[in-house]
Enzyme design. Sequence first.
Site, short mmCIF file in Angstrom:
data_model
loop_
_atom_site.label_atom_id
_atom_site.label_comp_id
_atom_site.label_asym_id
_atom_site.label_seq_id
_atom_site.Cartn_x
_atom_site.Cartn_y
_atom_site.Cartn_z
N ASN A 173 25.73 40.49 42.73
CA ASN A 173 25.94 41.89 43.48
C ASN A 173 24.95 43.00 43.17
O ASN A 173 24.25 43.45 43.99
CB ASN A 173 27.41 42.48 43.41
CG ASN A 173 28.38 41.81 44.39
OD1 ASN A 173 28.31 42.01 45.58
ND2 ASN A 173 29.18 41.05 43.81
N ILE A 213 38.69 47.93 32.95
CA ILE A 213 39.25 48.70 33.67
C ILE A 213 38.75 50.30 33.19
O ILE A 213 38.63 50.68 32.08
CB ILE A 213 41.06 48.99 33.66
CG1 ILE A 213 41.25 47.78 34.09
CG2 ILE A 213 41.40 50.40 34.31
CD1 ILE A 213 42.79 47.38 34.01
N HIS A 271 35.54 44.40 45.58
CA HIS A 271 36.64 43.57 45.25
C HIS A 271 36.72 42.24 46.45
O HIS A 271 36.39 42.34 47.28
CB HIS A 271 37.96 44.12 45.29
CG HIS A 271 39.03 43.41 44.98
ND1 HIS A 271 39.28 42.84 43.80
CD2 HIS A 271 40.10 42.83 45.78
CE1 HIS A 271 40.61 42.23 43.57
NE2 HIS A 271 40.82 42.07 44.76
N GLU A 282 29.76 39.90 50.17
CA GLU A 282 29.65 40.98 49.46
C GLU A 282 28.35 41.49 49.39
O GLU A 282 28.00 42.63 49.09
CB GLU A 282 30.32 40.51 47.94
CG GLU A 282 31.75 40.17 47.89
CD GLU A 282 32.01 39.50 46.40
OE1 GLU A 282 31.55 40.30 45.43
OE2 GLU A 282 33.13 38.71 46.38
#
Length: 204
Positions: free
Chosen positions: A16, A94, A111, A176
């Site tokens: 990505n 996270i 996601h 994506e």
Amino acid sequence: MEKGKIGVLLSGRGSNFKAIFEKVKSGEIKAEIVVVISDNADAQGLEFAKENGIETVSLDIKSFPSRKDYDRKIIDILKGKAVDLVLLAGYMKIVGEEFVSSFKNRIMNIHPALLPSFPGLHAQRKALKYGVRYSGCTVHFVDEKMDHGPIILQAVVPVYQDDTEESLSERILREEHRIYPEAVRLFFEGKLEIRGRRVFIKQE
Ligand code: GRF
């Protein structure tokens, strides 16, 4: 006018990030990538960044006294580089509350499912197991909860009877690579407006 600045956080392959890098390079995204940070020194994405002259930082979370200190270090690096937008691109940690509030509405994530379905790890596997006919991917702003913030863009792909986790992941990944750069482009053109949970895209 000075160009916007992007900081990327990644843990692995970095496809990505590469897709976004290409659109930055071609000028479609009016910004520059000023730093790529990883919690994994062996991340392929870091290699790609180095090869392309982008500054990289790899941090070993175990060498920090606490999770908060680790996050703070990243915040300092990003602030030090005057980053306008933080992109989580396959970042397997996270981000804490302090991180989110330091870059309020300025952190994006991708996601591999149609949120709010299948948050968390192995989203493609979960979608396949659940038996959905369609899945896809979601670009969203990051808030305090995992895979939860306001949705910017989504793309839908069909799930076929003979799909495996790999084949479905591949189909989703192609989308994506299309919608993540698109969301970043819209951000730097000032076209995204957040109202509550909803993101409005100003007419082009
Ligand atoms: C992607 O599937 C993304 O949706 C998820 O992690 C994966 C990262 O892939 N958050 P890559 O490192 O960008 O190739």
